[in-house]
Write a protein that holds these residues in place. Structure first.
Motif, PDB file in Angstrom:
ATOM      1  N   ALA A 123       0.787  -1.228  -0.040  1.00 15.44           N
ATOM      2  CA  ALA A 123       0.139   0.034   0.002  1.00 15.44           C
ATOM      3  C   ALA A 123       0.929   1.309  -0.094  1.00 15.44           C
ATOM      4  CB  ALA A 123      -0.809  -0.098   1.343  1.00 15.44           C
ATOM      5  N   SER A 124       1.933   1.084   0.784  1.00 17.50           N
ATOM      6  CA  SER A 124       2.717   2.406   0.715  1.00 17.50           C
ATOM      7  C   SER A 124       3.667   2.570  -0.505  1.00 17.50           C
ATOM      8  CB  SER A 124       3.891   2.156   1.652  1.00 17.50           C
ATOM      9  OG  SER A 124       4.813   1.117   1.290  1.00 17.50           O
ATOM     10  N   ALA A 125       3.945   1.900  -1.454  1.00 22.15           N
ATOM     11  CA  ALA A 125       4.381   1.961  -2.511  1.00 22.15           C
ATOM     12  C   ALA A 125       3.258   2.712  -3.650  1.00 22.15           C
ATOM     13  CB  ALA A 125       4.831   0.981  -3.308  1.00 22.15           C
ATOM     14  N   ILE A 126       1.857   1.895  -3.461  1.00 19.18           N
ATOM     15  CA  ILE A 126       0.864   2.270  -4.509  1.00 19.18           C
ATOM     16  C   ILE A 126       0.127   3.589  -4.153  1.00 19.18           C
ATOM     17  CG2 ILE A 126      -1.169   1.627  -5.313  1.00 19.18           C
ATOM     18  CD1 ILE A 126      -0.338  -1.386  -5.016  1.00 19.18           C
ATOM     19  N   ALA A 127       0.036   3.968  -2.932  1.00 20.91           N
ATOM     20  CA  ALA A 127      -0.725   5.108  -2.628  1.00 20.91           C
ATOM     21  C   ALA A 127      -0.189   6.176  -2.273  1.00 20.91           C
ATOM     22  CB  ALA A 127      -2.076   4.405  -1.175  1.00 20.91           C
ATOM     23  N   PHE A 128       1.020   5.847  -1.395  1.00 27.49           N
ATOM     24  CA  PHE A 128       1.622   7.157  -1.127  1.00 27.49           C
ATOM     25  C   PHE A 128       2.998   7.633  -1.912  1.00 27.49           C
ATOM     26  CE2 PHE A 128      -0.047   4.653   2.548  1.00 27.49           C
ATOM     27  CZ  PHE A 128      -1.015   5.628   2.863  1.00 27.49           C
ATOM     28  N   ALA A 129       3.182   8.826  -1.759  1.00 30.23           N
ATOM     29  CA  ALA A 129       4.227   9.440  -2.669  1.00 30.23           C
ATOM     30  C   ALA A 129       5.692   9.486  -1.812  1.00 30.23           C
ATOM     31  CB  ALA A 129       3.822  10.811  -2.869  1.00 30.23           C
ATOM     32  N   PHE A 130       5.904   7.971  -1.527  1.00 29.81           N
ATOM     33  CA  PHE A 130       7.243   7.943  -0.735  1.00 29.81           C
ATOM     34  C   PHE A 130       8.125   8.077  -1.709  1.00 29.81           C
ATOM     35  CE2 PHE A 130       5.657   5.449   3.323  1.00 29.81           C
ATOM     36  CZ  PHE A 130       5.253   6.579   3.808  1.00 29.81           C
ATOM     37  N   ARG A 131       9.280   8.487  -1.123  1.00 29.67           N
ATOM     38  CA  ARG A 131      10.645   8.190  -1.889  1.00 29.67           C
ATOM     39  C   ARG A 131      11.111   6.575  -1.638  1.00 29.67           C
ATOM     40  NH1 ARG A 131      12.064  13.751  -2.051  1.00 29.67           N
ATOM     41  NH2 ARG A 131      11.203  14.919  -0.362  1.00 29.67           N
ATOM     42  N   MET A 132      12.094   6.367  -2.628  1.00 29.95           N
ATOM     43  CA  MET A 132      12.409   4.993  -2.746  1.00 29.95           C
ATOM     44  C   MET A 132      12.923   4.535  -1.433  1.00 29.95           C
ATOM     45  SD  MET A 132      14.658   2.775  -5.666  1.00 29.95           S
ATOM     46  CE  MET A 132      16.212   3.479  -5.077  1.00 29.95           C
ATOM     47  N   ASN A 135      10.346   3.740   1.521  1.00 28.94           N
ATOM     48  CA  ASN A 135       9.751   2.632   1.147  1.00 28.94           C
ATOM     49  C   ASN A 135      10.601   1.450   1.556  1.00 28.94           C
ATOM     50  OD1 ASN A 135       8.358   0.358  -0.712  1.00 28.94           O
ATOM     51  ND2 ASN A 135       6.884   1.994  -0.085  1.00 28.94           N
ATOM     52  N   LEU A 136      11.986   1.311   1.333  1.00 27.85           N
ATOM     53  CA  LEU A 136      13.058   0.352   1.667  1.00 27.85           C
ATOM     54  C   LEU A 136      13.050   0.355   3.121  1.00 27.85           C
ATOM     55  CD1 LEU A 136      15.878   0.691  -1.187  1.00 27.85           C
ATOM     56  CD2 LEU A 136      14.267  -1.248  -0.791  1.00 27.85           C
ATOM     57  N   ALA A 137      13.227   1.519   3.661  1.00 24.91           N
ATOM     58  CA  ALA A 137      13.275   1.394   5.281  1.00 24.91           C
ATOM     59  C   ALA A 137      11.967   0.964   5.868  1.00 24.91           C
ATOM     60  CB  ALA A 137      13.238   3.190   5.658  1.00 24.91           C
ATOM     61  N   LEU A 138      10.875   1.213   5.112  1.00 20.31           N
ATOM     62  CA  LEU A 138       9.510   0.554   5.909  1.00 20.31           C
ATOM     63  C   LEU A 138       9.562  -0.911   5.721  1.00 20.31           C
ATOM     64  CD1 LEU A 138       6.538   1.219   6.716  1.00 20.31           C
ATOM     65  CD2 LEU A 138       5.777   1.125   4.552  1.00 20.31           C
ATOM     66  N   GLY A 139      10.002  -1.326   4.499  1.00 19.19           N
ATOM     67  CA  GLY A 139      10.348  -2.757   4.188  1.00 19.19           C
ATOM     68  C   GLY A 139      11.007  -3.585   5.436  1.00 19.19           C
ATOM     69  N   LEU A 140      12.306  -2.841   5.458  1.00 15.43           N
ATOM     70  CA  LEU A 140      13.254  -3.348   6.483  1.00 15.43           C
ATOM     71  C   LEU A 140      12.845  -3.440   7.813  1.00 15.43           C
ATOM     72  CD1 LEU A 140      16.069  -4.370   6.950  1.00 15.43           C
ATOM     73  CD2 LEU A 140      16.891  -2.118   7.226  1.00 15.43           C
ATOM     74  N   LEU A 141      12.250  -2.211   8.571  1.00 11.70           N
ATOM     75  CA  LEU A 141      11.592  -2.394   9.836  1.00 11.70           C
ATOM     76  C   LEU A 141      10.371  -3.261   9.976  1.00 11.70           C
ATOM     77  CD1 LEU A 141      11.421   1.639  10.299  1.00 11.70           C
ATOM     78  CD2 LEU A 141      13.173  -0.270  11.515  1.00 11.70           C
ATOM     79  N   THR A 142       9.628  -3.492   8.657  1.00  9.22           N
ATOM     80  CA  THR A 142       8.652  -4.534   8.946  1.00  9.22           C
ATOM     81  C   THR A 142       9.213  -5.774   9.095  1.00  9.22           C
ATOM     82  OG1 THR A 142       6.966  -3.039   7.634  1.00  9.22           O
ATOM     83  CG2 THR A 142       6.720  -5.336   7.574  1.00  9.22           C
ATOM     84  N   THR A 175      11.175  -5.384  -1.883  1.00  6.56           N
ATOM     85  CA  THR A 175      11.648  -4.995  -3.311  1.00  6.56           C
ATOM     86  C   THR A 175      10.678  -4.439  -4.278  1.00  6.56           C
ATOM     87  OG1 THR A 175      13.389  -6.823  -2.865  1.00  6.56           O
ATOM     88  CG2 THR A 175      13.219  -6.020  -5.078  1.00  6.56           C
ATOM     89  N   ALA A 176       9.661  -5.197  -4.398  1.00  2.00           N
ATOM     90  CA  ALA A 176       8.586  -4.793  -5.495  1.00  2.00           C
ATOM     91  C   ALA A 176       8.210  -3.353  -5.265  1.00  2.00           C
ATOM     92  CB  ALA A 176       7.624  -5.956  -5.835  1.00  2.00           C
ATOM     93  N   SER A 177       8.057  -3.270  -4.083  1.00  2.00           N
ATOM     94  CA  SER A 177       7.504  -1.880  -3.627  1.00  2.00           C
ATOM     95  C   SER A 177       8.602  -0.631  -3.873  1.00  2.00           C
ATOM     96  CB  SER A 177       6.989  -1.877  -2.096  1.00  2.00           C
ATOM     97  OG  SER A 177       6.028  -2.928  -1.753  1.00  2.00           O
ATOM     98  N   ALA A 178       9.639  -1.206  -3.635  1.00  2.00           N
ATOM     99  CA  ALA A 178      10.601   0.027  -3.928  1.00  2.00           C
ATOM    100  C   ALA A 178      10.921   0.288  -5.320  1.00  2.00           C
ATOM    101  CB  ALA A 178      11.928  -0.557  -3.380  1.00  2.00           C
ATOM    102  N   VAL A 179      10.813  -0.852  -6.204  1.00  2.00           N
ATOM    103  CA  VAL A 179      10.742  -0.474  -7.569  1.00  2.00           C
ATOM    104  C   VAL A 179       9.669   0.212  -8.038  1.00  2.00           C
ATOM    105  CG1 VAL A 179      10.842  -1.624  -9.919  1.00  2.00           C
ATOM    106  CG2 VAL A 179      12.343  -2.543  -8.207  1.00  2.00           C
ATOM    107  N   CYS A 180       8.229  -0.066  -7.722  1.00  2.00           N
ATOM    108  CA  CYS A 180       7.108   0.784  -7.986  1.00  2.00           C
ATOM    109  C   CYS A 180       7.435   2.167  -7.449  1.00  2.00           C
ATOM    110  CB  CYS A 180       6.064   0.199  -7.364  1.00  2.00           C
ATOM    111  SG  CYS A 180       5.599  -1.449  -8.077  1.00  2.00           S
TER     112      CYS A 180
END
Length: 453
Positions: A123-132, A135-142, A175-180
């Motif tokens: 959701a963070s990759a699709i809905a929010f204007a995060f920087r790459m 998004n990687l930090a969100l994935g790592l913390l998760t 990874t997929a979210s970061a690329v998106c």
């Protein structure tokens, strides 16, 4: 900016960041409300999968929802709007922490709730204007939360095949979210760049349209002047001969004994001669106004502003009947420029003032004309005691085709052409007005100094 096109101007990047901040704020608020709804609806999953933990899970869901709600409130404040990225990241981590705790107190790596962690990362990759990197930090913390939850549940025994599979799935999701996120960020910036280029092209087009309108107005005025010149030449040729004949006849008649012996007859002949002289002046003024000099000749020509003013007053004599014209001129009004063009400017200002005072039923209508030296320029002021100009129109009086007159009474080109004429003489035509009291136009012309005379 990650993923941005190279050689981006600082101004464009600043504008993009400002636009993106509003975009992030809008989507973060919407996502936060959606997150609250999903967190609370998860009670159904708790009831179906872990009824023994229903009470504590429900309490956790309420607390997380209240936390997200508090962040929504903070984002409504100026400080929150400036730090929307950090606040968005924070509220996204609240459900992740809650889900990790649920995994720890239920089945560890065997818990189906790990899917909820994947949902938030996607959701963070699709809905929010995060920087790459965000998004990687969100994935790592998760992932770290998930690993800690599994280890807390069963220690080393947590590191089984289920944990390995779920870990890989989380890694794939991150990874997929970061690329998106990377390509979404590029697409957003490219779209903003295209919008900025389109807006710039539109501004250029509007500027070109204004220039074309001004050119059209000047061409119309030039055509009128050409027609007026032809008319003046014909008038001068056709009128001068009979006028001169009449002048000679009047002079002869005034020498007759009958005229000398009758004061009434003599006075009538003097009036007739003055009338013929006035006709000569008007035709001469009309010729001066219509025949403009070409090239740079008009810029170096010298003339008395006082003489141009008198010509203008005579030419608009029928329009300013009943209007008192007061002159406040310094002794030396010798200036340099296009006399015919300046006569045209004065005619326009005088006739506009007279019309405004007539429409406004001004008591004791008066036009005051001042000319005073200001260094190497002669400042001219034309002031009337008419109804003034409305505040909403004061900034538009020099626009081509803008007019407050009724349809058919003017094209709205007069003042815009006057503005160009004064600009061509190195000056500026300005207007001031107090509605209901007065209006004044000021401009300046280059003076002829002592050494140039």
């Amino acid at each position: 900016m990650t993923g941005a096109a190279p050689a981006v101007s600082p101004h464009l990047y600043t504008a993009y960041e400002s636009d993106l901040r509003a975009y992030r704020l809008r989507f973060s608020r919407g996502g936060a409300w959606t997150g609250i709804a999903l967190v609370l609806l998860g009670v159904g999953l708790d009831y179906s999968l872990y009824p023994a933990h229903l009470g504590e899970f429900a309490l956790a869901r309420v607390l997380v929802s209240l936390g997200i709600l508090a962040i929504i409130g903070i984002m409504r404040q100026p400080w929150g709007q400036r730090h929307v990225e950090a606040l968005s990241f924070t509220w996204l981590m609240l459900p992740q922490a809650m889900i990790a705790w649920m995994i720890a107190v239920t089945e560890g790596a065997q818990s189906i709730y790990y899917a909820g962690l994947n949902l938030a990362v996607f959701a963070s990759a699709i809905a929010f204007a995060f920087r790459m990197w965000q998004n990687l930090a969100l994935g790592l913390l998760t992932y770290l939360l998930y690993a800690a939850a599994c280890y807390s549940h069963a220690g080393q025994a947590a590191m089984d095949s289920a944990f390995a599979v779920n870990s890989l799935l989380l890694a794939f999701s991150a990874t997929a979210s970061a690329v998106c996120t990377y390509y979404n960020e590029q697409a957003r910036f490219n779209l903003f760049q295209l919008k900025a280029e389109l807006a710039d092209k539109n501004r250029q087009l509007e500027a070109n349209n204004r220039s074309l309108a001004e050119i059209k107005g000047q061409m119309l005025q030039q055509e009128k002047m050409a027609a007026l010149g032809t008319l003046a030449a014909g008038l001068l040729h056709e009128v001068n001969n009979p006028v001169n004949f009449c002048m000679m006849a009047i002079d002869v008649a005034m020498e007759e004994p009958a005229a000398k012996g009758s004061e009434v007859l003599k006075e009538c002949l003097v009036d007739a001669k003055q009338g013929m002289q006035r006709v000569q002046y008007i035709v001469s003024d009309l010729k001066t106004f219509a025949y403009r000099k070409s090239g740079s000749e008009h810029e170096s020509a010298q003339f008395l502003f006082e003489r141009a003013l008198e010509s203008s007053v005579r030419l608009v004599g029928h329009e300013i009947k009943g209007v008192k014209v007061q002159r406040h001129l310094q002794p030396d009004t010798l200036v340099r420029g296009d006399e015919a063009a300046i006569i045209g400017v004065l005619i326009n200002l005088l006739s506009n003032a007279a019309l405004a005072m007539r429409k406004g039923a001004t008591t004791a209508p008066t036009i005051d004309i001042y000319a005073e030296a200001r260094g190497e320029r002669l400042k001219i002021t034309v002031r009337d005691n008419g109804p003034g100009i409305a505040r909403e129109n004061i900034g538009r009086v020099f626009e081509p085709f803008f007019t407050t007159r009724e349809v058919g009474q003017g094209l709205g080109l007069g003042l815009s052409i006057c503005y160009s004429v004064i600009q061509r003489h190195g000056g500026l035509l300005a207007v001031e007005s107090v509605p209901g009291e007065w209006t004044q136009f000021t401009f300046d012309l280059p003076r002829v100094t002592g050494g140039e005379k």
